[in-house]
Design an enzyme around this catalytic site. Structure first.
Site, PDB file in Angstrom:
ATOM      1  N   ASN A 166       0.839  -1.192   0.000  1.00 27.85           N
ATOM      2  CA  ASN A 166       0.000   0.000   0.000  1.00 27.85           C
ATOM      3  C   ASN A 166       0.880   1.249   0.000  1.00 27.85           C
ATOM      4  OD1 ASN A 166      -2.374   1.530   0.092  1.00 27.85           O
ATOM      5  ND2 ASN A 166      -3.371  -0.129   1.179  1.00 27.85           N
ATOM      6  N   ILE A 167       0.294   2.406   0.269  1.00 32.53           N
ATOM      7  CA  ILE A 167       1.036   3.650   0.032  1.00 32.53           C
ATOM      8  C   ILE A 167       2.257   3.792   0.953  1.00 32.53           C
ATOM      9  CG2 ILE A 167       0.852   6.174   0.220  1.00 32.53           C
ATOM     10  CD1 ILE A 167      -1.856   5.945  -1.189  1.00 32.53           C
ATOM     11  N   HIS A 168       2.129   3.386   2.200  1.00 32.09           N
ATOM     12  CA  HIS A 168       3.290   3.489   3.102  1.00 32.09           C
ATOM     13  C   HIS A 168       4.435   2.595   2.637  1.00 32.09           C
ATOM     14  CE1 HIS A 168       5.393   3.305   7.133  1.00 32.09           C
ATOM     15  NE2 HIS A 168       5.170   4.590   6.985  1.00 32.09           N
ATOM     16  N   CYS A 169       4.097   1.435   2.063  1.00 26.57           N
ATOM     17  CA  CYS A 169       5.145   0.490   1.625  1.00 26.57           C
ATOM     18  C   CYS A 169       5.918   0.997   0.419  1.00 26.57           C
ATOM     19  CB  CYS A 169       4.545  -0.854   1.226  1.00 26.57           C
ATOM     20  SG  CYS A 169       3.283  -1.492   2.283  1.00 26.57           S
ATOM     21  N   ILE A 170       5.335   1.915  -0.350  1.00 22.64           N
ATOM     22  CA  ILE A 170       6.009   2.340  -1.586  1.00 22.64           C
ATOM     23  C   ILE A 170       6.703   3.700  -1.425  1.00 22.64           C
ATOM     24  CG2 ILE A 170       4.417   0.998  -3.003  1.00 22.64           C
ATOM     25  CD1 ILE A 170       3.164   3.720  -3.883  1.00 22.64           C
TER      26      ILE A 170
END
Ligand code: KQY
Length: 367
Positions: A356-360
């Site tokens: 998700n956004i935190h992972c990228i």
């Protein structure tokens, strides 16, 4: 050139800051694995570009891109995005990039380069090989001329740790104690390493994370520090959903303890979206490759709104076109972070790749 430092951040007076502290900028990696992202990764690339463009209104963004995708990415990305060629194995810079630490007296920023094994190595990893990913942290430190600490034997992903910047770290037992990470170490030894390299005094161990999260339940998918003493927790009211018991255990842990400063935590419940299942069309768009986790029709994705990214003055929040819960998530987060602008970005294509956004995204703090 950056150089390797042989001591550790704690001894040198460096600490990992909270994500809500000021950033110099943010790092991302362009997705292209066709055995993880569907349709040649084109829909995922559009989603990553949306995140980069939203983020770039608040802080400088650097996108790392392979040589074969360099021209295509330059075509799609707006000119304010710095594009740098780099070899990687996939697109999860939160996990492969350096954990930055700062010295509050001198303002110096350094990196911590952990060992990366693709979320579990040969035992439980999500793809093979991962040798290029394991070099990303060092390369970013070189580009930025940041000295770095290197742990050759300690496996850790950036998404598996969350700090308040004031001495408290939150992790999950399912991930950090999994036999595929550091089975040679006791829980106590893992704690000691984290205390030295993040400069924290208190570690809160949540039993579990998000149901079916393929990272062995990274902490960044279930909670998010939004300020010291304030945590957002992925939640569901549906007692028949396996996530309910998992989130309840986390809630009890968070509300039953104090942080390194002796504060009780204020916990904001952030309801998860309705269940996201991989469709037949989505499954058929992904290449099947031996050694890579398949994306099968009907698979439940580990969807959560807690995996957002805090930029300078804004929050980039994943949304899923969920009529029931997207708006509630925006409102809840706005309540938790009244001084930040909440910027929703449609994130299904990122979720289909397992994150998700935190992972990228990986923030580089301002020194
Ligand atoms: O930190 C993450 N959630 C990244 C997951 C990567 C999955 C790779 N298929």
């Amino acid at each position: 050139m950056s150089k390797k430092i042989e001591s550790n951040p704690k001894d040198d007076g460096f600490r990992m800051p909270g994500e809500f502290e000021p950033h110099e900028g943010c790092w991302m990696i362009w997705p292209e694995r066709t055995d993880n992202f569907r349709l040649g990764a084109k829909p995922a690339q559009a989603a990553f570009a949306d995140v980069a463009h939203a983020l770039s209104k608040y802080e400088p963004v650097t996108m790392l891109v392979s040589k074969s995708q360099y021209s295509a990415a330059k075509e799609v990305l707006e000119p304010q995005i710095r594009v740098i060629e780099m070899s990687t194995d996939d697109a999860w810079v939160r996990d492969t990039g350096p954990t930055f630490v700062i010295n509050d007296v001198t303002g110096e920023v350094r990196g911590v380069d952990w060992r990366f094994n693709a979320w579990g190595g040969l035992l439980d990893g999500l793809y093979f090989p991962w040798d290029q990913d394991d070099k990303v942290a060092r390369k970013i430190c070189d580009i930025e001329r940041k000295d770095y600490y290197s742990l050759e034997e300690f496996v850790l992903e950036g998404g598996s740790i969350h700090v308040d910047g004031e001495g408290t770290l939150i992790v999950t037992e399912t991930c950090l104690l999994h036999e595929s990470r550091n089975p040679q170490l006791t829980k106590n030894e893992i704690e000691e390493t984290l205390k030295q390299y993040l400069n924290v005094e208190k570690i809160i161990w949540l039993p579990e994370g998000i149901y079916l999260d393929e990272t062995n339940e990274h902490v960044d998918n279930i909670i998010h520090y939004v300020a010291p003493g304030k945590v957002v927790l992925a939640w569901t009211d549906d007692v028949n959903d396996p996530q309910h018991a998992m989130s309840l255990k986390a809630y009890e842990m968070l509300t039953g303890t104090t942080d390194a400063k002796g504060r009780s935590l204020e916990v904001f419940k952030l309801h998860i979206p309705n269940t996201v299942l991989v469709t037949q069309e989505e499954s058929e768009g992904v290449d099947i490759v031996d050694g890579t986790k398949p994306r099968d029709e009907g698979d439940r994705q580990a969807a959560s709104y807690a995996n957002f990214y805090i930029a300078n003055g804004a929050v980039i929040l994943p949304v899923f076109n969920d009529e029931q819960y997207d708006k509630l998530a925006i409102d809840t987060l706005q309540r938790a972070m009244p001084d930040h602008r909440i910027v929703p970005v449609y994130a299904r294509e990122i979720l289909l790749g397992g994150g998700n956004i935190h992972c990228i995204t990986q923030q580089q703090p301002k020194g």
